[in-house]
Structures are given as structure tokens and as C-alpha cells.
Design a protein around this motif. Sequence first.
Motif, mmCIF file in Angstrom:
data_model
loop_
_atom_site.group_PDB
_atom_site.id
_atom_site.type_symbol
_atom_site.label_atom_id
_atom_site.label_comp_id
_atom_site.label_asym_id
_atom_site.label_seq_id
_atom_site.Cartn_x
_atom_site.Cartn_y
_atom_site.Cartn_z
ATOM 1 N N PHE A 65 30.113 43.520 34.775
ATOM 2 C CA PHE A 65 30.486 44.380 33.641
ATOM 3 C C PHE A 65 29.225 45.058 33.101
ATOM 4 O O PHE A 65 28.210 44.404 32.860
ATOM 5 C CB PHE A 65 31.117 43.493 32.559
ATOM 6 N N GLY A 66 29.277 46.379 32.928
ATOM 7 C CA GLY A 66 28.129 47.097 32.364
ATOM 8 C C GLY A 66 26.881 46.997 33.215
ATOM 9 O O GLY A 66 25.805 46.658 32.717
ATOM 10 N N HIS A 108 41.224 44.040 39.818
ATOM 11 C CA HIS A 108 40.972 45.450 39.522
ATOM 12 C C HIS A 108 39.526 45.657 39.135
ATOM 13 O O HIS A 108 38.909 44.784 38.544
ATOM 14 C CB HIS A 108 41.854 45.910 38.357
ATOM 15 N N PRO A 165 24.932 41.884 16.670
ATOM 16 C CA PRO A 165 23.849 40.895 16.681
ATOM 17 C C PRO A 165 22.566 41.438 16.056
ATOM 18 O O PRO A 165 21.855 40.717 15.364
ATOM 19 C CB PRO A 165 23.631 40.608 18.176
ATOM 20 N N PHE A 166 22.287 42.729 16.284
ATOM 21 C CA PHE A 166 21.062 43.279 15.717
ATOM 22 C C PHE A 166 21.092 43.200 14.191
ATOM 23 O O PHE A 166 20.107 42.817 13.554
ATOM 24 C CB PHE A 166 20.860 44.726 16.181
ATOM 25 N N ILE A 203 17.945 41.286 21.659
ATOM 26 C CA ILE A 203 19.134 42.098 21.912
ATOM 27 C C ILE A 203 19.436 42.260 23.402
ATOM 28 O O ILE A 203 20.568 42.005 23.827
ATOM 29 C CB ILE A 203 19.024 43.458 21.183
ATOM 30 N N ALA A 211 34.916 31.467 25.500
ATOM 31 C CA ALA A 211 35.319 32.567 26.379
ATOM 32 C C ALA A 211 35.177 32.169 27.831
ATOM 33 O O ALA A 211 36.060 32.453 28.663
ATOM 34 C CB ALA A 211 34.482 33.813 26.079
ATOM 35 N N LEU A 251 32.283 48.457 23.723
ATOM 36 C CA LEU A 251 31.914 47.040 23.675
ATOM 37 C C LEU A 251 30.401 46.863 23.700
ATOM 38 O O LEU A 251 29.844 46.088 22.935
ATOM 39 C CB LEU A 251 32.531 46.317 24.864
ATOM 40 N N GLU A 252 29.730 47.617 24.590
ATOM 41 C CA GLU A 252 28.275 47.486 24.699
ATOM 42 C C GLU A 252 27.614 47.789 23.355
ATOM 43 O O GLU A 252 26.703 47.087 22.919
ATOM 44 C CB GLU A 252 27.710 48.431 25.773
ATOM 45 N N PHE A 302 26.682 38.656 27.015
ATOM 46 C CA PHE A 302 28.018 39.210 26.763
ATOM 47 C C PHE A 302 28.590 39.848 28.020
ATOM 48 O O PHE A 302 29.774 39.710 28.315
ATOM 49 C CB PHE A 302 27.960 40.236 25.625
ATOM 50 N N ILE A 330 36.634 46.833 36.943
ATOM 51 C CA ILE A 330 36.328 47.239 35.566
ATOM 52 C C ILE A 330 34.839 47.493 35.519
ATOM 53 O O ILE A 330 34.045 46.584 35.789
ATOM 54 C CB ILE A 330 36.689 46.124 34.549
ATOM 55 N N HIS A 331 34.436 48.707 35.239
ATOM 56 C CA HIS A 331 32.999 48.999 35.285
ATOM 57 C C HIS A 331 32.282 48.633 34.011
ATOM 58 O O HIS A 331 31.077 48.410 34.011
ATOM 59 C CB HIS A 331 32.769 50.471 35.615
ATOM 60 N N GLY A 332 32.993 48.598 32.915
ATOM 61 C CA GLY A 332 32.317 48.313 31.644
ATOM 62 C C GLY A 332 32.951 49.129 30.556
ATOM 63 O O GLY A 332 33.967 49.806 30.777
ATOM 64 N N GLY A 333 32.407 49.029 29.380
ATOM 65 C CA GLY A 333 32.959 49.794 28.279
ATOM 66 C C GLY A 333 31.877 50.062 27.260
ATOM 67 O O GLY A 333 31.233 49.130 26.774
ATOM 68 N N LEU A 334 31.663 51.336 26.991
ATOM 69 C CA LEU A 334 30.568 51.712 26.107
ATOM 70 C C LEU A 334 30.779 51.146 24.704
ATOM 71 O O LEU A 334 29.828 50.669 24.072
ATOM 72 C CB LEU A 334 30.446 53.237 26.064
ATOM 73 N N VAL A 376 45.140 41.717 41.795
ATOM 74 C CA VAL A 376 45.430 41.007 40.551
ATOM 75 C C VAL A 376 44.706 41.688 39.399
ATOM 76 O O VAL A 376 43.843 42.520 39.594
ATOM 77 C CB VAL A 376 45.009 39.514 40.615
ATOM 78 N N ILE A 391 30.895 31.991 23.121
ATOM 79 C CA ILE A 391 30.551 32.117 24.542
ATOM 80 C C ILE A 391 31.169 30.967 25.351
ATOM 81 O O ILE A 391 31.808 31.199 26.390
ATOM 82 C CB ILE A 391 29.011 32.146 24.726
ATOM 83 N N THR A 411 29.790 37.252 30.518
ATOM 84 C CA THR A 411 31.046 36.659 30.076
ATOM 85 C C THR A 411 32.201 37.635 30.309
ATOM 86 O O THR A 411 33.272 37.249 30.794
ATOM 87 C CB THR A 411 30.954 36.275 28.590
ATOM 88 N N TRP A 458 28.423 44.881 20.814
ATOM 89 C CA TRP A 458 27.673 43.629 20.939
ATOM 90 C C TRP A 458 26.172 43.839 21.005
ATOM 91 O O TRP A 458 25.421 42.899 21.206
ATOM 92 C CB TRP A 458 28.211 42.723 22.024
ATOM 93 N N SER A 459 25.703 45.064 20.832
ATOM 94 C CA SER A 459 24.286 45.263 20.556
ATOM 95 C C SER A 459 24.062 45.373 19.056
ATOM 96 O O SER A 459 23.113 44.797 18.516
ATOM 97 C CB SER A 459 23.760 46.537 21.220
#
Lengths: 221, 326, 523
Positions: free
Chosen positions: C262-263, B57, B73-74, C308, B39, B65-66, C315, B59-63, C522, B36, C318, B69-70
Amino acid sequence: MASDAHGETLALREQFDSEEQQKDASTLGMWIFLITEIMFFGGMFLAYSVYRNFYPHVFAVASSSMNAIIGATNTGVLLCSSFTMVMAVRAAQLGQRKIIILFLVLTLILGIAFLGLKAYEWNVKFEEHHVPGPAFHLDGVDTQGPAQIFFSMYFAMTGLHALHMVVGVGILTWLIIATYKGRFTAGYMTPVDIAGLYWHFVDIIWIFLFPLLYLIDRHLG
Amino acid sequence: MGSLPLFPEQASTIAPEVDHLLYYLLTVAVFFTLLIFGAIFYFAIRYRRRSERELPHVIHGGLTLEVLWSVIPFGLTMVMFSWGASIFFTESRPPADALQIYAVGKQWMWKLQHLEGQREINELHIPMGRAVRLTMTSEDVIHSFFVPAFRTKEDVVPGRYSTTWFQPTKPGKYHLFCAEYCGTNHSRMIGWIYVMEPRDYENWVSGGGPTGSLADEGGRLFESLACSNCHKPDGSGRCPNLVGLFGRIVQLSNGSTVVADEAYIRESILQPTAKIVAGYQPLMPTFQGLVTEEGVLELVEYIKSLGPKPGAPAGANVPVVVPHQQ
Amino acid sequence: MKSWLLTKDHKRIAVLYLATVTLFFFLGGAFATLIRVELLTPQGGLVSSETYNKLFTMHGVTMVFFFLIPSIPATLGNFFLPLMIGARDLAFPRINLLSWYLLVIGGLLALFAMLAGGVDTGWTFYTPYSTTYSNSWVIATALGIFVAGFSSILTGLNFIVTVHRMRAPGMTWFRMPLFVWSMYATSLIQVLGTPVLAVTLVLVFCERVFHIGIFDPALGGDPVLFQHLFWFYSHPAVYIMVLPGMGVISEVISVFSRKSVFGYAFVAFSSVAIAVLGFLVWGHHLFVSTQSVYAGMVFSFLSYFVAIPSAIKVFNWTATLYKGSISFATPMLYAFGFIGLFTIGGLTGLFVASLGIDVHVTDTYFVIAHFHYIMVGGTIMAYMAGMHYWWPKMTGRMYPEGWAKLSALVIFLGFNLTFFPQFILGYLGMPRRYHVYPDEFQVLHVLSTAGASVLAVGYLMPMIYFIWSLRYGALAPANPWGATGLEWKTASPPPVHNFDEAPVVTHEAYDYSTVMGEVIEVG
């Protein structure tokens, strides 16, 4: 009190756009308040259940020392008061001012009757040495400790309930005066409505308290 | 002052196990902390704002990745859970042959009693290499028995018995702390655990107490409180026979059963009517206020010493108390 | 003066709250300073044990109940929640004012107890010490917390109703800023948890005043039952303290990297998940309190579930930075600090949730360090981030950027120096609430105290330059950061009714193309 800037008799407060929004908000607020009340009494119900599980015998003996007739009478009194409260709310919807006042007064009388009976009952407990403290004694159990816990719970729970009744009586008195002064109409009766919710809630709490404290395990005692 | 240690001494069988779990947790923690921090530093510098008119640009997110990272760690935490739980399980199950010691906490001291009769205050002598089981209670508020070198801790609660156990692996002198805040001199409710070579311990303990063993003490109390008038060893008294009672299953008058352990015996002395043995009347008066927590422990130890009779099947699942009189 | 004390304007009430909680923060900080100075030496020559015990109790009571719990919700939440959803005010302005008065009354009761002689039970009020043995002002303090609890309940109630019923046209649930989501989740906990604490304190109160026995072991009562009831509130209360901070961080990270979080949905729902799961884990405070082995295992297992959603948030924040346009304005520095310290606090939470480790570290400085990383490293960093971010909007003035950046750095360094050594102290076995301690722990205590003095300087700096800026700060424009929230679409400071023109929402939150003129694309 808020001025009637948006209408002649309607008490629309400035943060709301419409009466409907205002009424919705008030009602939702009351429901959330009642949820906090459930959590509040819930802690006590939990403590009571834990100890009843620890000391079933003592709790049965202690429970059967209660005067179930007064308890049942008070249950009846409260149920009637809920009915009169409903009638008051209905009268408010129809805008019948005199009838609102009539039923609110009836509810008030029943509420006070409940408190009177409760006070009488507590007084008897003092005479019977059933009040926790050095003078405490309950016949039929050899360990007075758990019996004191039962009566501690009894006084804490009924005391808190009675406090809610006193608040309810205060609200009813205020409603009666406000109605008499003509604050409420068919278009604006939210306070009567949400006071009704509160009153029914206090009634329901008693519906749980009565069997828990007066009736459970009577046959065992 | 002096040197600056980062880890406490390992002086019990459980201590290295706890430390191994700690190393795993440290590894995971350091990895994610670096991830962390790294990054944030990298992104912050790499994507620093160069012009006030920049618009990145969307970026809304990415399933994927979600989910990643759930789930990862779990998985890692489930290892932490099961590993920790298995150590905890061991810590809560003292071996059957453990050396029994009783502890009573009070503001602000530890009173420790050996079966042989020795009593210690704020000191406990125990042999190396042997499991030690502590049965503890408090005379006033909640305390907590904490030995960092053994990695064990258990609260000492008034009105009930709690137990903890440890098996020392290294002779020496270790801190004993009270870990649950208990009032003004909480920080002075401390003592020392002396782990001795078994032979030294034998010498130390064989002297015995000034008044004989703990069970002897209990026996004298049993007489002086007149318990023996009703609890007769041949079963002819008005109350249940206590010979061979400890550890057996007792049939109660309400139809249920209970294992006669320390807690049950304690309750039966202080609140006799809480659990009535089948076939008997609730005749016994309470001894609450008449006997101290230490006295109760002596009585418990006396009753333990009464049985099981030689030849009786050990730990048999039969009610020890047979009602033959009404 | 009267116009302030009788105001029903949520913005003015927020300022009243700000003044109140700031006072309590410095009071609690003073107690902390005395504690740290006392711990410089193992044999404790500065104050007596009785006084020391009162100091840590009053530090805890003040900071938890009169600073951390009201801090972000009652100040930033009160000021910005209505603005952010485009409302003219909260649903119940008079109740809002009432809840401020309740906090003040509760605070005065607690202050009275402190001045009269103090209270020495620890902020956790464990029975039977608090009910029978303590010879200090338990009743007044408990009453103060009880009253302040109703302040918290009413604020929560007000926020829930406001979010449900007062949103501007077009402001759908999934267009709400994440700060609003986190305030909503916080309010749920306040409404569901606080009454249980209230009733528990009522029982303690009755036990001390009327000598009835609910938790008294001498009567056959169970002192551990108190712990269950206490932590049923007080564990979720941790989330009352940290969830609002998470909301602030979502706003700040987004604005200063000029990107949508994000998310969004994951971050929003993780707030609600934390609020709900937070109610199922109270038993992890009782692993060594003689509860059954299996209860311990269940609570340990469930505790990892709460980890969690917190991890998901870290995350996602970040990842928001990725390919952003990152500004190093003060709020963003505090947000970076928050993420770092919250990460360490959260990861050490995994240690204490693990049964085998917790048996060793519970009631030691490890736990102290862990929750200070969450409460101070998390909540207060977020509070500072939010204060700097919204200060121009609240006051119409800019704060001095250079000083602010310096304070962020000083606080971050001072904080780590104060609390990191306490992790080591705790694992070495140093129990908490110890007035005197064995010599071998002294080096680490000295380090910690050194850090605390740095931290104290760090907290005094913003106090000074914020007050300075009220008069000498540059005038703030309506939207100094180029942020998208509705609160930036009105003047700084906002007019009494918030918006001159009722806002209509047409876009999702964090669409920065709507607030920028000519752009350079950008990323």
C-alpha cells in the motif's frame, strides 16, 4: 587482472554490459568515495572551527608562528601537479603513451616534492617544541593548552592529508608502470581518469588547509 | 525485594509535571499500539488465505489516508514537543532566590558544599519547599547528577560549570545516582538526598563548617594565592577591581562584552588571557594546576560575596570596570 | 576453500558475511547472557565491576559494529540486491570481497582487544574517559571499528553505484522492489556518516597514542565536542541498522498477503526521508550534556520529523493486509512481530524525544529498552524474517516450517519479557551501566533475566534447524512463495551469473497476476 574476454585490448569486466556502463560506474564510484572523504575531513574542519572560535587569540598567535613561505610554496607545487595530472589525462584520451608517462612522472615528482617540504616543516616543528606533549612551548601565549590544541589539529590535519598524498604517490607509481606496460589506450583510460579525480581532490583539501592553518588571523598575531 | 512500584516517588515541583506529560504520551502510545496490533490481528484472520489460488484485487494506495496518517500523528507529536520543551525550559531557569549549592564530581564520589561551609560527601541535606540551585563541575571524567524522585538530571563535565535546580516538596530520603558512565565504580557513585523540614534544616546548617563559610574559605585562598596584590578593592591595583563584579557586564579589550558569571570567573582564573578586560594588560599568570576545582568554587563564592556594594544599582547594564589607569 | 576466500561472486561473499556476523551475534549474545545473569542479584557477586563494565562494552561493540550494521546489508543485501535489479553482480566485485576482509580484520582486532583484557569505555567511547582515564584496550578496539567502518563505507558505495548503473532493462526506479530502495537509503547513510565516526576515532586514537589533545579538558579541549561528532554518525547508524529491516518487511508483507505494498511511493520515499532527516537529530542524545537550551529544543523538534516517515511505513504495511490473501508462513509471523515491536520501539522514541521526559529517562534502562525494541525487536526480527524468506533461494533447501513457527513465537515472547520490564525500571530511575543496584529494582531485573533465557533458546533454534536443513531440508523450487521479484525467476540456488537469460522488466514490482496461473479473485 581480468581477461579480455570481450575485446582485444579492452578490460571489460563480466558484470558490465558495455564499456560505457563500466566507465560510468567507476567514475560514479570515485565521486562517491570523494564524498566520503569530504565527510572525513569535514569532521576535522568542524573541530578546528569550534576551537578557533573558543580561542581566537591563541589560534592567531599559533597560526602566525607557521612558515607561510613553505606553505605557499607547497600550494604552488600542488597546483602545478594538478595541471600536470590534467595533461596526463588528456594524453590518455588521445592515446599518447609516452606523453602520459611524462606527465605522470612530473606529477609524481611534484607530489614527492610536496611531501619532502612537509617533512622538513614537521622537523622544524620538533626543533621549535611545537609538537604537543610535555616539551611543548609556544612563545606569546600564556596558556599552553589551547596552543597545543592548535598544533594537535595541525598535525592531525596535515598528517592525514600527507597520508592521502602518500596513497596518491602509490597510485601514480602503479599507473606509470601500467601505462609503460601498455594497459591503457584511447579506448580504456578509466584508471587514469579516476586517479586524476583523486589527485585533484587531495589538492583541493590542501587549498582549504593552507589558509586555515597558515594565513587566517595573521594580522592579529 | 518487596513491593513492585511502577512509578517513582514525586518529590519535587517538577515531578508531577513530568508525570502528567508521561500520562499523555502513554495514552497516545497505548492507543496506537492497540490500533496497530488490533488491525494486524483482525486483517490477518479476516483475510487469511483460504486457497492457494487466491488473487486479491490490486489496491495501490490512497492519498487521503496517507495525508491523514501523516498529519494526525504529526499534530500529536507537536504537543509532545511543546509540552516537553516548556518543562525543559522551566528546568533550565533556576529561580533567582534559589539556595546555592556547589557540587564537584570525581571518580567515584560526589562532593557537595554549602555556602555556610558545610561539606558533604555522597549526601546532600536541603530544606523542603525552597528552590535549590546546583553549580557543578568534575575533576576528572563526565558524571551526571540524577535524582529520580525529582525527575532531574544534568551532566557534570570537566572544564566547565553546569547547573540544575529543583524544589523539593516532600521530606524524605531520595536516591542520588551518577547517570553518566564514569569508570569502574560508576554504580557505586551514588548517595542520598535528605529533604528536611525548613526548621530542621536551619538547625542543621547553622552549625557552619569547621573553617567558616565558603566565602571565608575563598577569601583566605585569595590572600594566600596573592590575588589581592593586584586585585585591590579600591581599584588601585594593576588588575581589575573585583568588588561588585559578579553578575555585571564587563567590557573586554577586543570590544566585546561578557556577563561576569561563574563560568567567566572560572575561566579568568584558569585562562586569564582568554578574555582581557578593556584597559588592562594581560599580566595575570594562569592558576591552572595551582588551585583545585573546589578551590576555584571557593574563589567564585568569595568574589560573589564582594558585591554589589550597598547602594549600587543592582544588575545595572553598565561596565563595572572603568579603566582609569593604563 | 580457496575458491571461497578469493571469490568475487556477490552470493558467495554474502555467505561469508553470513558466517562472520553469525559468529559475532553469538559472541555478543554470550556477553549479554553474562550481563543478565549478573543482574539477577543487586550486589553483583558473579563478576567484578571491572569485568561487568567490559562485558557491556564488548556486548555493545560486538552487536552494533560487527553484527547489526553489517547484518542485513552485507548478507541479504549482498546476495539479493543484484538479483533483484537483474544484474550479474555488484558494480565492484573485488571491492565487495575487500570489504568482507576489512570486516574480518576489524573483527579480529576487536577480538584481540577482548582476549587481551577487554575494553571498558562503553560502546560510545565518551571522552575524556576513553582518552585519558580508561586503562583498557581502547586503541585496538577503536582501530577495529575504524577498519570495519571502511567495510561499511565500501559496501554502501558499491550498492549506490550498482543501483544507479546496473539495473536490468525496464527496471525503472519505481519498479524497484522496496528492499532495494531501503538498501539505497541505507547506503547513503553509510557513505555520508561512517567517515565522521572514522575521523572521530582517529582523533581519539591520536589522543591516546601521541598524547595530543583534541578533547582534553585539561588543555582547554571540549569533551562534549566528541559526543557531537560521535552521534553525528551514531544516530544515523541507528537507521543503518533499521532501514534494511524495513525493506525486508515490505517484501515479506507483500508476498504473504499477495498484494502490492500500500502506498509504494510513500514507503519508498519515507526510506530516503529517514536517511536524510536522520542526520539532523544527533543532538537529542545530548539534552543533558550541557548543550544550550535552544539547541535542545531544535533537536527535539527535528526528532519528531523523523517519527513521521516511520509512522507512515507502519500504517502502510498494516493497510497492505487489508483485503489481502494472508498466509501465516514463518517469514510473515516474524514480520508481524517486527511491526508490533517496532511500533512499541518507535512510540517510546517519542518519549525520549520529548525534552521534559528525556531529562528523567536518558541514561536509564528506559533508553536501553527503547533501543533494544528497535534494534532487536525491529532489526533482528526483520533479519529473521528475511533469512526464512530467502533461505530457500540461498541454499536450495526449505527449512522445517513447524520448528520455525515455534521459534518465531518463542523469540517474540522472550523478547517482550526481557525488555518490557526495562521500561518500568528506567522510569523508576535505574541508571544504565550499573553493576550493583538498589534492592528495590531486583524484581524487574529477575523478570528481564528470565525473559533473556527464553530469548536465548529462541535464537538457538533457528541456528540448529537452518544447519539441519542444509542437508535434510526438502529441495526448494525456484519460487516457493509465489513471489514476483527477479530473484525468484532464476534457479534456487541461483547460477554463478545469476540469470541464464538476461531479464527484461515489463511490470511494476508486486504484480502477482504475472506469477499465477488460474486464479480465484478475492477482495
